[in-house]
Design an enzyme around this catalytic site. Sequence first.
Site, short mmCIF file in Angstrom:
data_model
loop_
_atom_site.label_atom_id
_atom_site.label_comp_id
_atom_site.label_asym_id
_atom_site.label_seq_id
_atom_site.Cartn_x
_atom_site.Cartn_y
_atom_site.Cartn_z
N THR A 32 0.85 -1.21 0.00
CA THR A 32 0.00 0.00 0.00
C THR A 32 0.88 1.26 0.00
OG1 THR A 32 -0.16 -0.04 2.42
CG2 THR A 32 -1.97 -1.08 1.17
N HIS A 109 0.20 -16.97 -4.45
CA HIS A 109 -0.95 -16.68 -5.30
C HIS A 109 -0.53 -16.29 -6.71
CE1 HIS A 109 -3.24 -15.78 -1.33
NE2 HIS A 109 -3.07 -17.09 -1.54
N CYS A 120 3.82 -28.60 -16.96
CA CYS A 120 5.01 -28.89 -16.12
C CYS A 120 5.12 -27.94 -14.94
CB CYS A 120 6.29 -28.83 -16.97
SG CYS A 120 6.74 -27.15 -17.42
N GLY A 172 1.78 -7.02 6.86
CA GLY A 172 0.73 -6.54 5.95
C GLY A 172 -0.22 -7.60 5.46
N SER A 174 -3.99 -9.75 6.64
CA SER A 174 -5.09 -9.96 7.60
C SER A 174 -5.16 -11.43 8.01
CB SER A 174 -6.41 -9.52 6.98
OG SER A 174 -6.66 -10.30 5.80
N1 APR Z 1 1.12 -0.71 7.45
C1 APR Z 1 0.61 -1.70 8.23
N2 APR Z 1 -0.45 -2.45 7.87
C2 APR Z 1 -1.02 -2.20 6.67
C3 APR Z 1 -0.55 -1.19 5.80
C4 APR Z 1 0.58 -0.43 6.23
N3 APR Z 1 1.10 0.54 5.47
N4 APR Z 1 -1.34 -1.18 4.68
C5 APR Z 1 -2.27 -2.14 4.87
N5 APR Z 1 -2.08 -2.76 6.04
C6 APR Z 1 -2.81 -3.91 6.57
C7 APR Z 1 -4.32 -3.77 6.53
O1 APR Z 1 -4.78 -3.21 7.76
C8 APR Z 1 -4.78 -5.22 6.37
O2 APR Z 1 -5.09 -5.81 7.63
O3 APR Z 1 -2.52 -4.98 5.70
C9 APR Z 1 -3.58 -5.94 5.77
C10 APR Z 1 -3.84 -6.48 4.37
O4 APR Z 1 -4.79 -7.49 4.47
P1 APR Z 1 -5.58 -7.93 3.15
O5 APR Z 1 -6.04 -6.72 2.44
O6 APR Z 1 -6.60 -8.96 3.58
O7 APR Z 1 -4.48 -8.61 2.24
P2 APR Z 1 -3.93 -10.09 2.31
O8 APR Z 1 -3.87 -10.56 3.72
O9 APR Z 1 -2.69 -10.11 1.52
O10 APR Z 1 -5.07 -10.91 1.51
C11 APR Z 1 -4.79 -12.28 1.27
O11 APR Z 1 -6.76 -12.38 -0.13
O12 APR Z 1 -8.07 -11.46 -1.78
C12 APR Z 1 -7.12 -12.41 -1.51
O13 APR Z 1 -5.61 -13.29 -3.05
C13 APR Z 1 -5.88 -12.13 -2.31
O14 APR Z 1 -3.56 -12.48 -1.67
C14 APR Z 1 -4.81 -11.91 -1.25
C15 APR Z 1 -5.38 -12.67 -0.06
#
Ligand code: APR
Length: 235
Positions: A32, A109, A120, A172, A174
């Site tokens: 982000t 992913h 392959c 970063g 969830s």
């Molecule tokens: N600093 C700290 N935390 C951050 C920052 C930042 N600058 N920016 C975002 N976050 C946190 C958000 O608060 C959130 O909890 O990063 C987390 C990102 O979580 P998701 O958006 O759920 O992303 P992710 O965990 O990678 O999702 C997993 O879901 O949709 C599918 O395939 C997709 O790979 C993805 C998977």
Amino acid sequence: MDKNLDKRIQTLAHWMYDSLYLVFFTGAGISTESGLPDFRGPDGVWTRRDKGLAPKPMKKQWDAVEPNKGHLAILELQKLGKLKFLISQNVDNLHLKSGILPELLAELHGNMTKLRCTQCGRTVDQSAGQSKCDCGGPLVSSVVDFGQSLPERDLALSFEHSRKCDLFVVVGSSLVVTPAAQMPVEALNAGAKLVIINAGETPFEKQAHLRFHEKIGEVLPKAVKRLKKLMGLFE
Ligand code: APR
């Protein structure tokens, strides 16, 4: 910087210094600060969709998106010889673009710049313009959709390194999507310390041994800087 944050950063630096098997695990949140949206953060793609909103328009073209200091802090750990393995859920190619070695990386992913052979399993850069794999198999996008199986090599290596690590650092994510979110479970079962650097809540709040809700860019570079001091390497 508040005392408490400073103390937690110091603790993370010490734990990385003492670690003999350091594994990092990243999600959309590390990108982000490069201008890319995450999925479940306040302005995430799924958060906005659930409000009937389209994703926020991107300010720059994809190929102009650069790794940020969070990515570069992990690269520094690779250069210091501290990074044993990096597991990422991101398809944005920013870890490879930052200089992370492919052999130290699992892209669970897939990667939006790569095609995968359905025969392959090998991946080729989209830019190669190949329509068929060298083995003759068909090439398709390597990005894994919900319900599709994850790339075998990446999944196997992620489980292997998560089970061997003594320090597992989540940056970063969830931690709600499986099987990726199984990796911190494997690490905990192996007796590793779990560190979570993530603004939003995760299902692992009680299991985390060290927790940062601050911005990744405010935490990780400072922790690596402190680590270098502990290693007797000065900037
Ligand atoms: N600093 C700290 N935390 C951050 C920052 C930042 N600058 N920016 C975002 N976050 C946190 C958000 O608060 C959130 O909890 O990063 C987390 C990102 O979580 P998701 O958006 O759920 O992303 P992710 O965990 O990678 O999702 C997993 O879901 O949709 C599918 O395939 C997709 O790979 C993805 C998977």
